[in-house]
Each structure stands twice: as structure tokens, then as C-alpha cells.
Design an enzyme around this catalytic site. Structure first.
Site, PDB file in Angstrom:
ATOM      1  N   ASP A 169       0.845  -1.191   0.000  1.00 38.64           N
ATOM      2  CA  ASP A 169       0.000   0.000   0.000  1.00 38.64           C
ATOM      3  C   ASP A 169       0.873   1.231   0.000  1.00 38.64           C
ATOM      4  O   ASP A 169       2.041   1.157   0.341  1.00 38.64           O
ATOM      5  CB  ASP A 169      -0.794   0.062   1.316  1.00 38.64           C
TER       6      ASP A 169
ATOM      7  N   ASP B  54      -5.463  -3.255   4.470  1.00 37.52           N
ATOM      8  CA  ASP B  54      -6.082  -2.820   5.718  1.00 37.52           C
ATOM      9  C   ASP B  54      -7.605  -2.894   5.721  1.00 37.52           C
ATOM     10  O   ASP B  54      -8.209  -3.066   6.749  1.00 37.52           O
ATOM     11  CB  ASP B  54      -5.628  -1.393   6.079  1.00 37.52           C
TER      12      ASP B  54
ATOM     13  N   ASP C 137      -9.662  -5.850   1.223  1.00 40.53           N
ATOM     14  CA  ASP C 137      -8.333  -6.424   1.036  1.00 40.53           C
ATOM     15  C   ASP C 137      -8.269  -7.871   1.521  1.00 40.53           C
ATOM     16  O   ASP C 137      -7.311  -8.581   1.245  1.00 40.53           O
ATOM     17  CB  ASP C 137      -7.288  -5.607   1.807  1.00 40.53           C
TER      18      ASP C 137
HETATM   19 MG    MG Z   1      -6.420   4.465   2.129  1.00 44.91          MG
END
Ligand code: MG
Ligand code: ADP
Length: 904
Positions: free
Chosen positions: A337, A644, A648
């Protein structure tokens, strides 16, 4: 805002260590105040904790008793019984003592491993957000009581059975209870009275997952009284499955047991032909089996893994599934990410652009009251007036809370939302005031796949809608733009160019829009109302790259690990941040979600072609993450992926290593992951990989030591018996040898620290067997050095006319020396023992020295020395045997040197 300043910028305060007791003021009048703390405590005492009935942890006594449930122990027990029957009390006592000591060591080891597992589980206590005393707070979910008012949000696991009092676009996954995997829509009790709904629709159940939306609910049942609690009682305790590595090792131990069995049978046959006594043969078989079968290996490896888990936890990496320790070390690709992982997640609005191109800059200080928004050529007052409409659209469709505490400003909620509220405050727009002036009618909460958030408010006789979100998305919703209070036709290309200019600086860009719509009689507002809006402008927010990230990325490259960024943000922002983080990529390696979709439509092959090249994936939707991960795996990568959100979860589950964020991650993401980062930091993944490689290397070290020494004892016997020599070592001597050379040395080896160059080698192939060429070669010749060396010594001693007892005495000492020296050589596969620092592992040094001292002491202790057939040796003999044993160290060192040379 010194101490709490980070709280203003950090994301949802989920990490209970640092944020326990974080409190948000709840908007007055919005939600009921919930229970008081006193009421809650009283009820807790009455109804008990909100936990499912659990199996009691294993007691030490049970663990100890379990140590005796192994075929090898049965054989030893039989041996003790036989000795006793034959009147050999000393041998029987000795075997009994060995059994006891083994039991104690085994118990200690398993207890360590168990304790580590329990400690890790404790770090995963579920949390729940409740409103008590009128204050929204995060508490330990086990302290929930009936009557508590719980706040639900996408990504939560429902902490208890709730009756919903409000529900916005709320959808739950109830497959845990019903087996039905489609999302179930939930309604609040009063919505349900308008629409025909089943009673179940206004309830959410403990253990189910909130997939989407927001809601509030009153707890109606906790713990065993919940729906899942009832099922849990029927299902009974869940079975504990062993990690694959341990299973592989158990299989391997069994294989060796069979090999040893065959060898022992052969020896017995030869011995019988040579007319050896049956009793002697029996005891020899027992001794050999016990010393050559690596029965302690699986436990030693569990300890190695447990120790690594503990070390990782210190390095902010919580391992949820034990095999992840090992698999982390094999990663060849990290798909990470951006926000919060590569960056600090400390968002601050720095720039604001109005549709007419006027640029404003926003002070970045933490003291919100003394910051302002400025523009060239205007007074601050004028500047604030001109951005007021934009800031209102930033503050209203916003779920964060900003409050002034004694020590500064505190923000809770999504980091983007907090940053926007802070900017609004700096511009003179106070969220709580305008939230009262514009009463909320409905809300479309932010979800990553929407890329915007909207809210509908009653203002005078009309309904006003405010939207904030990704510029492309908002520009498409608007047909006019606001220029100094007048609506003019929107110039889309110009706005996109402005956005690109901001994004190219690495800023995250959000756009704002508003509109007026007719009131709906049934009060239902939704995505359909977001058309013909007025564009208000854009804001750019800075989120600095974490200082430790560039170095971590460099370490990845040197360890042969590739890094790709997967983000929902703009490609230009992503590229700028990627460049600052030190990612290596060219512009054609930046792809968007749209390109992923096109490639996917050509089939898996098309996507694989794209993922082979791409390193930055921008504007991808959360569900594309899974496709990307699967594609990377198809192209031969061993993939670690971070995540998160609820969306996901599939990617986290399917990746080789799923890495969830401990702070801003949702419960669901954490539960789907193999590891959880307590600091959300990319650099921690790299440290985890390093630890993973250390763990695997340590496992190899233990195996090398245990297998090579066990095999050496077999070789000694396989040479001596067929060649007509007497038994080289007595059965009790074999047991003793096993005790003083493998008792704790294997565990000591398992605690070895990093050698320092773990990340300078490419990743190990995940399918690579533990017994690779180097391992087999080294085991073979060190076995030969020990086995043949021992045999030759024994032969020579007997030939020189030493009595058999003395020959065995010296041979046993030689083997104690051999095996303890081998423990030292095992400390590094590549490097010389001397490079490591001999004293770097105190437990190992102590265990080896203690073994030596114990062995020498045993020569003088009356009862022990005659049971073991030991007699004191002179210092010269000892030195002579030591120099003989050192040939083994020299041989292993030469081999390491040779391997190092050949690889260079
Ligand atoms: Mg975000
Ligand atoms: P990242 O991968 O950086 O975490 P996200 O998926 O969180 O990106 O965000 C994707 C886009 O959604 C952002 O570029 C932004 O335009 C928009 N966005 C993010 N957070 C919010 C929010 N709280 N409200 C409205 N829009 C948002």
C-alpha cells in the site's frame, strides 16, 4: 499540540497499546448517550465477560506427562524394565534418570513455545467501539455488556449480538452462522417498521463481518448467550493444526527412525551371527535408537519458530500463523500500500485551488487556532471567505472528529477526513458549528471502491448535498463550477491539468462539490442524486514518506526482492511518492486500474504480461488487488501483500504472505492476514523478512547438527560390529552422549542471532528442500570424519592393548568433543565459526562448557562413573582427543571456505 499531535494525523486509533482510552466527542443530539461506565461495570459483574467458552490452557503437568507418549520412550521404559528384571539396578536407575531429564527438558521447551503462542494471541484481543457516558471510545470487546451502544463500521467484526438503532448502507457477511456467502442488508429497527422486513434484518450477530456501511446497535446478548456462542458450544473446541514445516519434520523424523531401525536390525543380525548375548544386543539397539533418532527435532524447531515470533513481535511484526515465519523469508515480491505504509499517514492540506485557478496555501502547523489560509494578493480575511464554500464541503461529508484536549488538538477517524477538518478549522470553518447549521439527513459513507463520500443536509427549505472525493469522479458529477459565487460551465480539461500539477508534487488531491436537490418524501437519498453538481475546487494534501522506507527498499533490492506499489490514489501522486521512497520504476511501469481491467479481459495471460512489467498500480479498486496478487504468483513470484480494509481480505488470504496493518487495519483484514504490523511500517516487513530468513537458517543449523552427529554414531557401530570389534560404546554411554551433546545445544542453536548478511542473498526457493546439496554433502563427510575417526581411534586403542573399558572411555570423550565442536561449526552455514564471535551466543557456550564439565565430573562421581564406565583421563589424553576432534572443525571450515570461494 505536542504529545497528542500525532493523534491529529494518525488514522483510526485501532492499536490498543498506544491508543487505549482515546475518546471522541460525539456530535450532540445525533446518537443516544449509551450506558454510563458505572452501569456497564455493574452489569459486567452480573452477566460476565463477553467471551466464548474456551478450552483451558494445557497445564504443565499435562505437558510433562505428554513427553512420555512416544515410541522411543516406550522402548527406553522396556529397557529399564529388562535391566531391572536382570538385576541391573544401576542401569535401570540411569535410564529412569535419563527419561526424567528428557521429560523436564521437553516440558520446558514446549512450555516456552506455548507461552509465546499465548502471548501473541493476547495481542489480538478484539476491540469494540462503544458510546459510554456520551463519549465514543474504544474498549476491550470482552467488557461489552447488554445495553451497551456499539458503533459499527465496514471492516468490523460484530462484537456481540446487536439490535440496530441506525444503519447506513449496512451490509454484513453472515456466512459464519448461515453458510450463505452473499452480503445481508441490515436495517435499523425504525427503518424496518416502514419497510416490510424480517426481525433478523434489524439484528447483527456476534462474529459476523460488516462489509459495508455504518451503524449503531444496542447489545442484546454477549458471550455464550449470542447466536455464535450457542453454536460454539456444540462445535466444541477447535483443533490445533501443526504448521507444515513441523509436519514435514515429523515425517522426516519418522523416515530416519525407519532407517535407524533397518540399520539396527542389520547390526543385531550381525551381532547374533557373531554370538553376542541377546541382552547386550537389545540394550545396544535401544541405545542406538535413542541417540540416532532425532526425536527432539520437531520440538527444537517449534522453539526456533517461537523464538523468531517473539523477536518479530519486538520488531513490530506479529505472526498470526506460524509457518509465515518461514515463508516471509522466501518472498520475492512485496505488493505494498502507499498511504500509511510507505508514508507516515500524517496528512496535512497544503494547497487549495479554486476553479478559477486561484491558489491558496494552508499553514501546516499543529496549533490550529494560529494557522490560516492565504493567497497571494489578498488579505487573510478575503482568502478565508473565498474558500469557505469549499471547506464546508470538506467538513460535512466527513466522519472524523476533531477536539481540543488539554494538551492540544486530537483527531480521530480516517486520516483524510481529519486532515480536512483541520484545514477547515484553519480556514475558520468549525465542523461542529456547521454540522449544527446543516442538520444531516443522509450520508453516503466513504468506501474505497466509491472514491468519494457524500452527505445530504437540510438547509432552510431545501436539501443540500456535499461531496468530496477523487477529482475525476467528482468532475464527472458536475456540470458547472463555482467562480466567485457564480455558477459557470465547467472546464474539465483545465481542472484535470490543475489536478495533475498538484499530484505531480506527490500530493493527494481531493475535489469538492455541492448541489441543491428536491426533498424526497420517503427520505431516501443515494448515488442517483449526485448529478449536475457545482464544482468547488480541489485540495492537495501532503503525506511525507516514512524516513526509514528508502533504506528498507534498498535492502529489499539487495535481497533480490522486488517492490510494487498498489494504491487507490492518482498515478501521478503514486509515482511522485514512489520516487521519493526510492522505488525503481520507469513511466511505462506505472499502470492504472483501467489498464489492469483491459489486460484482464484478455484472460490470465494478458494480466500476467502486465504484472511482469508493472511496478506502480494506481487507481486500482480493492478487488483488483487479488487479481494482481494471483497474477504475480502465476509469474513465479512468492508474494507478500499488504492491506487494511475489508476489501483487502481476499488478497491477504490468497497471497503467500498476507500483511495487515495493526493500527489502521480493520479486524477483518487482520484476521485474514498471516502477519500483522503493529506500526503499519513498510520497513517492518523488511525486518520481518530478515527475521524469517534467520529463522529458516537456524532451523537448518539445528538439523545439520542433530542429523550429522546421530548418523556418526550409527556409522561407528556399522563399522565396528561387522568388522569384528566389540560394541564401541555401551548403551548407557550412548544415552549419556545424547544427553550431554543434544540436550539443550539444539535449542541453543535455534536461538542464534542474525549473521548480518541475510538480506544480501536472493530469496530461497520455496520448494527447495531442507536437504539441499550443501546440506547433504556436509552431513556426509562430517559423519564420515566422526564415524571413521572414532572407529580408527577405537581400533588403535584396542590394538595398542588398552583394556576395552578404557578404549570406550576415551572414545566416549572423543565423541562428546566431536559433537560439541560440531555444534559450534553449525552456527553458520556460510561463515567461519570465528567470524561469528564465539561468545555471541552465551546459551550455546554455556551448554557446551557445562557438557564438558559434566562429563569430566562424571568421571569422578562414584555412582555415576561406574554406571557409565567412566574413568578419569590425563590432561594429555584429553588434549590429544581434542586435537583429533578438531579435525572435524577444520574439515567443516575448509568446506565453508571452498563453498564461499566457488560462489564468488
Ligand atoms: Mg487508504
Ligand atoms: P491509498 O491506496 O493511498 O490508501 P485510497 O484507496 O485510500 O488510496 O484512496 C483512493 C482515493 O479515494 C483517493 O485518491 C481519494 O481521492 C479518495 N479518498 C480517500 N479517502 C477519502 C475520504 N475519506 N473521503 C473521500 N474520498 C477519499
Amino acid at each position: 499540540m505536542q504529545n497528542r499531535s500525532s493523534a491529529l494525523q494518525t488514522d483510526r486509533p485501532r492499536s490498543h497499546e498506544e491508543h487505549s482510552g482515546t475518546r471522541d466527542r460525539v456530535d450532540p443530539g445525533h446518537v443516544p448517550p449509551g450506558l454510563t461506565t458505572a452501569q456497564a461495570n455493574a452489569r459486567l459483574a452480573e452477566v460476565g465477560r463477553n467471551v466464548l467458552p474456551q478450552a483451558a490452557p494445557r497445564s504443565v503437568a499435562a505437558v510433562f506427562l505428554r513427553q512420555f507418549l512416544s515410541p522411543l520412550i516406550y522402548i527406553l521404559l522396556a529397557a529399564a524394565a529388562v535391566s531391572l528384571a536382570l538385576g541391573d539396578l544401576k542401569d535401570a536407575l540411569f535410564i529412569g534418570a535419563v527419561l526424567l531429564i528428557n521429560g523436564v527438558i521437553g516440558t520446558a521447551q514446549e512450555h516456552t513455545a506455548d507461552k509465546a503462542a499465548v502471548a501473541l494471541r493476547r495481542m489480538e484481543q478484539p476491540r469494540a467501539t462503544v458510546i459510554r457516558d456520551g463519549i465514543q471510545q474504544e474498549i476491550d470487546a470482552s467488557t461489552l455488556v447488554p445495553g451497551d451502544l456499539v458503533v459499527l463500521e465496514a471492516g468490523n467484526r460484530v462484537p456481540a449480538d446487536l439490535e440496530l438503532t441506525s444503519a447506513i448502507d449496512l451490509q454484513c457477511d453472515e456466512s459464519l452462522l448461515t453458510g450463505e456467502s452473499l452480503p445481508v442488508r441490515k436495517l435499523s429497527a425504525c427503518d424496518a417498521s416502514n419497510a416490510p422486513a424480517s426481525a433478523r434484518q434489524c439484528l447483527t450477530f456476534a462474529g459476523t463481518v460488516v462489509l459495508r456501511g455504518r451503524g449503531h446497535g444496542i447489545v442484546v446478548a454477549t458471550g455464550a448467550a449470542t447466536q455464535i456462542g450457542r453454536i460454539a458450544r456444540e462445535l466444541g473446541r477447535e483443533s490445533i493444526s501443526q504448521p507444515p514445516l513441523i509436519l514435514r519434520l515429523q515425517r522426516f523424523s519418522r523416515l530416519i527412525a525407519v532407517a535407524v531401525g533397518v540399520a539396527v536390525a542389520l547390526l543385531v543380525l550381525v551381532g547374533m551371527l557373531r554370538g553376542m548375548a541377546l541382552r547386550e544386543l537389545f540394550m545396544m539397539s535401544v541405545g542406538l535408537a535413542v541417540s540416532a533418532i532425532p526425536e527432539g527435532l520437531p520440538v527444537a524447531i517449534s522453539v526456533a519458530l517461537a523464538i523468531s515470533m517473539r523477536r518479530m513481535a519486538k520488531a513490530h511484526v506479529i505472526v498470526r500463523k506460524m509457518p509465515a515465519v518461514e515463508s516471509l523469508g522466501s518472498c520475492t515480491m512485496i505488493a505494498t500500500d502507499k498511504t500509511g505504509t510507505l508514508t507516515m499517514n500524517e496528512l496535512v492540506v497544503t494547497d487549495i485551488r479554486l476553479p478559477d485557478g486561484t491558489a491558496f496555501c494552508c499553514d501546516v502547523g499543529h496549533d490550529l487556532d494560529n494557522c490560516t489560509i492565504r493567497a497571494a494578493g489578498t488579505t487573510d480575511h478575503d482568502a478565508r471567505t473565498r474558500v469557505a464554500a469549499l471547506l464546508r464541503a470538506a467538513a460535512l461529508p466527513n466522519e472524523a472528529q476533531l477536539s481540543r484536549e488539554r494538551d492540544g488538538w486530537t483527531g480521530t477517524g480516517d486520516s483524510v477526513d481529519v486532515a480536512l477538518l483541520a484545514a477547515a478549522h484553519k480556514g475558520g470553518t468549525v465542523a461542529n458549528e456547521i454540522r449544527q447549521r446543516y442538520p444531516l439527513v443522509a450520508r453516503i459513507p466513504y468506501e474505497p471502491d466509491l472514491r468519494y463520500a457524500a452527505s445530504f443536509h437540510r438547509h432552510e427549505e431545501t436539501i443540500r448535498v456535499f461531496v468530496k472525493g477523487a477529482p475525476e469522479t467528482l468532475i464527472a458529477m458536475c456540470d458547472q463550477a463555482d467562480v466567485r459565487g457564480h455558477a459557470v460551465p465547467i472546464r474539465r480539461e483545465g481542472l484535470l491539468r490543475e489536478k495533475a500539477a498538484l499530484a505531480a508534487q506527490g500530493l493527494r488531491v481531493l475535489a469538492f462539490a455541492e448541489g441543491t436537490i428536491d426533498a424526497e418524501p420517503d427520505g431516501s437519498y443515494g448515488h442517483g442524486h449526485l448529478v449536475n453538481l457545482t464544482f468547488l475546487g480541489m485540495a492537495g494534501m501532503k503525506d511525507p514518506v516514512r524516513p526509514e522506507v528508502p533504506d528498507a527498499i534498498r535492502r529489499c533490492y539487495s535481497a533480490g526482492i522486488d517492490v510494487a506499489m498498489v494504491t487507490g490514489d492518482d498515478p501521478l501522486t503514486a509515482s511522485a511518492i514512489g520516487a521519493q521512497a526510492g522505488l525503481r520504476f520507469t513511466t511505462d511501469q506505472v499502470v492504472t486500474g483501467e489498464q489492469v481491467r483491459q489486460a484482464e479481459s484478455k484472460g490470465p495471460h494478458g494480466l500476467d504480461q502486465l504484472t511482469r512489467r508493472a511496478r506502480i498500480y494506481a487507481r486500482v479498486s480493492p478487488d483488483q488487488k487479488l487479481s494482481i496478487v494471483l497474477s504475480l504468483a502465476r509469474t513465479g513470484h512468492f508474494v507478500a501483500v499488504t492491506g487494511d480494509g475489508v476489501n483487502d481480505a481476499p488478497a491477504l488470504k490468497h497471497a503467500h504472505v498476507g500483511v495487515a496493518m495493526g493500527r489502521k487495519g480493520t479486524e477483518v483484514a487482520k484476521e485474514s492476514a498471516d502477519i500483522v504490523l503493529t506500526d503499519d511500517n513498510f520497513a517492518s516487513i523488511v525486518n520481518g523478512i530478515n527475521e524469517g530468513r534467520v529463522a529458516y537458517a537456524n532451523i537448518r543449523k539445528v538439523i545439520f547438527m542433530v542429523v550429522s552427529t546421530g548418523a556418526a554414531e550409527m556409522v561407528l557401530f556399522l563399522l565396528a560390529i561387522p568388522l569384528g570389534l566389540p560394541m564401541p560404546l555401551l548403551p548407557v554411554q550412548l544415552l549419556w552422549l545424547n544427553l550431554v551433546t543434544n540436550g539443550i545445544q539444539d535449542v541453543a542453536l535455534a536461538t542464534e542471532h542474525a549473521e548480518g548478511d541475510e538480506l544480501s542473498y536472493p530469496a530461497r526457493k520455496p520448494r527447495e528442500p531442507i536437504f539441499d546439496r550443501v546440506m547433504i554433502r556436509r552431513i556426509c563427510y562430517s559423519t564420515l570424519v566422526m564415524g571413521v575417526g572414532g572407529f580408527a581411534t577405537f581400533y588403535w586403542l584396542l590394538d595398542r592393548g588398552y583394556p576395552l573399558n578404557e578404549a570406550r572411555n576415551q572414545l566416549l570423550l572423543l565423541f562428546v568433543l566431536f559433537e560439541n565442536l560440531q555444534t559450534f561449526s553449525s552456527r553458520s552455514e556460510r561463515h567461519s565459526v570465528f567470524r561469528q564471535g564465539v561468545f555471541a551466543n552465551p546459551m550455546l557456550v554455556v551448554s557446551v562448557l557445562a557438557a564438558q564439565l559434566l562429563h569430566i565430573a562424571a568421571m569422578y562421581i562414584p555412582g555415576l562413573s561406574d554406571t557409565l564406565g567412566l574413568t578419569p583421563v590425563s590432561a594429555t589424553t584429553w588434549a590429544g582427543l581434542l586435537s583429533l576432534a578438531l579435525t572435524l572443525t577444520i574439515a567443516v571450515e575448509l568446506d565453508k571456505w571452498w563453498s564461499r570461494r566457488c560462489k564468488l
